[in-house]
Scaffold this motif. Structure first.
Motif, mmCIF file in Angstrom:
data_model
loop_
_atom_site.group_PDB
_atom_site.id
_atom_site.type_symbol
_atom_site.label_atom_id
_atom_site.label_comp_id
_atom_site.label_asym_id
_atom_site.label_seq_id
_atom_site.Cartn_x
_atom_site.Cartn_y
_atom_site.Cartn_z
ATOM 1 N N VAL A 209 -4.244 -0.949 -0.338
ATOM 2 C CA VAL A 209 -3.206 0.085 -0.216
ATOM 3 C C VAL A 209 -2.619 0.332 -1.593
ATOM 4 C CG1 VAL A 209 -1.055 0.744 0.903
ATOM 5 C CG2 VAL A 209 -2.707 -0.699 2.133
ATOM 6 N N ASP A 210 -2.665 1.563 -2.039
ATOM 7 C CA ASP A 210 -2.230 1.906 -3.397
ATOM 8 C C ASP A 210 -0.718 1.736 -3.554
ATOM 9 O OD1 ASP A 210 -4.820 2.628 -4.190
ATOM 10 O OD2 ASP A 210 -4.573 4.669 -3.417
ATOM 11 N N HIS A 211 -0.333 1.141 -4.689
ATOM 12 C CA HIS A 211 1.080 1.004 -5.065
ATOM 13 C C HIS A 211 1.902 0.361 -3.953
ATOM 14 C CE1 HIS A 211 0.297 3.401 -8.626
ATOM 15 N NE2 HIS A 211 -0.098 4.427 -7.906
ATOM 16 N N PHE A 212 1.374 -0.679 -3.338
ATOM 17 C CA PHE A 212 2.081 -1.275 -2.208
ATOM 18 C C PHE A 212 3.288 -2.102 -2.654
ATOM 19 C CE2 PHE A 212 2.623 -4.332 1.329
ATOM 20 C CZ PHE A 212 2.861 -3.413 2.335
ATOM 21 N N LYS A 213 3.196 -2.773 -3.789
ATOM 22 C CA LYS A 213 4.350 -3.554 -4.255
ATOM 23 C C LYS A 213 5.568 -2.664 -4.513
ATOM 24 C CE LYS A 213 5.773 -7.108 -7.547
ATOM 25 N NZ LYS A 213 7.083 -6.493 -7.807
ATOM 26 N N PRO A 214 5.408 -1.534 -5.210
ATOM 27 C CA PRO A 214 6.575 -0.643 -5.350
ATOM 28 C C PRO A 214 7.117 -0.159 -4.010
ATOM 29 C CG PRO A 214 4.873 -0.046 -6.935
ATOM 30 C CD PRO A 214 4.271 -1.068 -6.031
ATOM 31 N N PHE A 215 6.229 0.030 -3.023
ATOM 32 C CA PHE A 215 6.706 0.427 -1.694
ATOM 33 C C PHE A 215 7.617 -0.652 -1.122
ATOM 34 C CE2 PHE A 215 6.908 1.075 2.782
ATOM 35 C CZ PHE A 215 6.692 2.427 3.016
ATOM 36 N N ASN A 216 7.158 -1.899 -1.157
ATOM 37 C CA ASN A 216 7.967 -3.001 -0.641
ATOM 38 C C ASN A 216 9.276 -3.146 -1.406
ATOM 39 O OD1 ASN A 216 6.595 -3.951 1.569
ATOM 40 N ND2 ASN A 216 5.437 -5.498 0.457
ATOM 41 N N ASP A 217 9.189 -3.029 -2.726
ATOM 42 C CA ASP A 217 10.382 -3.200 -3.560
ATOM 43 C C ASP A 217 11.423 -2.125 -3.275
ATOM 44 O OD1 ASP A 217 9.194 -5.389 -4.704
ATOM 45 O OD2 ASP A 217 8.539 -4.342 -6.518
ATOM 46 N N THR A 218 10.960 -0.927 -2.916
ATOM 47 C CA THR A 218 11.863 0.192 -2.689
ATOM 48 C C THR A 218 12.342 0.273 -1.236
ATOM 49 O OG1 THR A 218 10.689 1.443 -4.408
ATOM 50 C CG2 THR A 218 12.162 2.685 -2.950
ATOM 51 N N ALA A 219 11.420 0.170 -0.303
ATOM 52 C CA ALA A 219 11.754 0.369 1.116
ATOM 53 C C ALA A 219 12.032 -0.929 1.855
ATOM 54 C CB ALA A 219 10.620 1.125 1.813
ATOM 55 N N GLY A 220 11.587 -2.067 1.310
ATOM 56 C CA GLY A 220 11.789 -3.343 1.983
ATOM 57 C C GLY A 220 10.525 -3.808 2.702
ATOM 58 N N HIS A 221 10.440 -5.106 2.903
ATOM 59 C CA HIS A 221 9.233 -5.693 3.492
ATOM 60 C C HIS A 221 9.038 -5.289 4.954
ATOM 61 C CE1 HIS A 221 7.952 -8.274 0.157
ATOM 62 N NE2 HIS A 221 9.244 -8.365 -0.119
ATOM 63 N N SER A 222 10.116 -5.050 5.668
ATOM 64 C CA SER A 222 9.968 -4.636 7.056
ATOM 65 C C SER A 222 9.255 -3.293 7.158
ATOM 66 C CB SER A 222 11.343 -4.556 7.737
ATOM 67 O OG SER A 222 11.217 -4.109 9.066
ATOM 68 N N GLU A 223 9.643 -2.342 6.316
ATOM 69 C CA GLU A 223 8.966 -1.046 6.295
ATOM 70 C C GLU A 223 7.535 -1.196 5.801
ATOM 71 O OE1 GLU A 223 9.910 1.992 7.339
ATOM 72 O OE2 GLU A 223 11.635 0.968 8.211
ATOM 73 N N GLY A 224 7.326 -2.100 4.843
ATOM 74 C CA GLY A 224 5.976 -2.352 4.358
ATOM 75 C C GLY A 224 5.075 -2.889 5.451
ATOM 76 N N ASP A 225 5.629 -3.766 6.292
ATOM 77 C CA ASP A 225 4.848 -4.288 7.419
ATOM 78 C C ASP A 225 4.452 -3.176 8.375
ATOM 79 O OD1 ASP A 225 5.006 -6.831 6.396
ATOM 80 O OD2 ASP A 225 6.535 -7.538 7.818
ATOM 81 N N GLN A 226 5.372 -2.233 8.597
ATOM 82 C CA GLN A 226 5.061 -1.108 9.485
ATOM 83 C C GLN A 226 3.911 -0.271 8.924
ATOM 84 O OE1 GLN A 226 6.197 -0.433 12.487
ATOM 85 N NE2 GLN A 226 7.534 -2.220 12.489
ATOM 86 N N VAL A 227 3.895 -0.100 7.603
ATOM 87 C CA VAL A 227 2.816 0.658 6.969
ATOM 88 C C VAL A 227 1.483 -0.052 7.167
ATOM 89 C CG1 VAL A 227 1.870 1.408 4.745
ATOM 90 C CG2 VAL A 227 4.280 1.798 5.281
ATOM 91 N N LEU A 228 1.451 -1.364 6.934
ATOM 92 C CA LEU A 228 0.213 -2.116 7.120
ATOM 93 C C LEU A 228 -0.260 -2.044 8.562
ATOM 94 C CD1 LEU A 228 0.904 -5.318 4.980
ATOM 95 C CD2 LEU A 228 -0.498 -3.335 4.377
#
Length: 351
Positions: A209-228
């Motif tokens: 998943v492209d640029h996933f760390k910035p996604f987590n850093d910005t939106a939070g790990h809970s939102e990142g989990d939803q994306v995955l």
């Protein structure tokens, strides 16, 4: 057809059956085969029956996955007692098959002779959500199946349901629902051996998943989990054949095994995956809400010589290097390991 060719055909059909059961029910039959056989033997002995079998539903077919005292035979959907149990979710006990049909032996999903009586019980998925198969016992004489024997069959069903649920859970990633890394490692070895034995191509892909760390850093790990979770579901939904396997490899990486798939076909399918994720339109909070995308590296053993001369680690490394090149070239693209640098640089990312 020679005996050797017939044996190869039977083996290929059996492998396809196991792939389909794996794909539909998430159960690796190779890992539970002995245990299922053992349970069926105990159920047959406890009910004083000659035959016992477990069949599972795959589409409109009833697929025997384990049997005691009899051989498998695929059955399309019909008005047989087995299908009646699947449709109703209620057991059926038949004292004498002559009461049902003049050709009672043709009613079952196994090859048996002189079947006279049978008891067929539903096997449910987790939480009793749906009927996924049947456990059946049969004999060549009329039987009434008294309460004690019914209890033996009930116990056998419960053991099989627990066994299948545990196996299903043990090979799934709890977040995305895709298969997990442990199952991937085992299946890659199995598919490599099949490709070697049957002289078939085998392709492998790794997805990030492209640029996933910035996604987590910005939106939070809970939102990142939803994306995955959403991406994992989208990838799994787009596999085309039984045997195609999507796994969560680790973190934001997924991996895909594509048996009997040459390189060009693998690249086309992976580009469908790429477009599907982009078209989901998940906004990336760190990049002006542009859609979340994936990058993919593909490798392929497209000939018997490829399989013979290399190993799984070689092609995993090739796919990983192809993924790195996809990232370097701008992300949101599929790169094949056999492309040279000029081809990669001129590839168009999003379509």
């Amino acid at each position: 057809m020679s005996q050797y060719s017939m044996e190869n055909l039977i083996e290929s059909v059996q492998e396809l059956i196991r792939h389909e059961v794996n794909d539909v029910h998430g159960i690796n039959l190779d890992e539970v085969d002995y245990s299922l056989q053992r349970v069926l033997g105990l159920v047959a002995g406890g009910t004083a029956c000659k035959w016992a079998w477990l069949s599972m539903v795959v589409g409109d077919r009833l697929v025997p996955v384990a049997a005691h005292g009899c051989a498998s035979e695929l059955r399309e959907r019909s008005s047989s007692p087995e299908w009646a149990v699947i449709d109703s979710g209620e057991p059926i006990r038949v004292h004498d098959l002559d009461d049902l049909d003049d050709n009672g032996n043709s009613l079952f999903s196994v090859q048996t002779r002189d079947v006279c009586s049978a008891a067929i019980y539903p096997v449910f998925s987790g939480h009793q959500e749906k009927t996924i198969g049947v456990l059946a016992v049969a004999h060549d004489r009329p039987r009434t199946f008294p309460r004690m024997q019914q209890r033996v069959i009930h116990d056998g069903v419960r053991v099989i349901e627990d066994m299948l649920a545990l196996r299903r859970d043990s090979i799934r990633d709890p977040l995305t629902g895709c298969f997990n890394r442990r199952h991937f490692d085992r299946q890659l070895v199995n598919e490599w051996r099949r490709a070697n034995r049957n002289h078939l191509p085998l392709s492998y892909a790794i997805i990030d998943v492209d640029h996933f760390k910035p996604f987590n850093d910005t939106a939070g790990h809970s939102e990142g989990d939803q994306v995955l979770r959403r991406i994992g579901g989208a990838l799994s939904a787009r596999t085309r054949r039984a045997g195609d396997l999507v796994c969560r490899y680790g973190g934001e990486e997924f991996s895909v095994i594509l048996p009997n798939t040459p390189g060009d076909a693998a690249v086309m399918l992976m580009d469908e995956f790429r477009r599907a994720v982009q078209e989901m339109g998940i906004p990336h909070p760190a990049f002006d809400s542009s859609p979340v995308t994936i990058s993919v590296g593909v490798s392929s053993a497209s000939s018997f010589e490829d399989v013979m001369n290399n190993d799984t680690q070689f092609y995993m490394n090739e796919a990983d290097q192809a993924l790195y090149r996809a990232k370097q070239a701008g992300r949101n693209r599929v790169v094949a390991a056999w492309l040279d640098e000029s081809d990669v640089q001129t590839m168009v990312g999003a379509s």
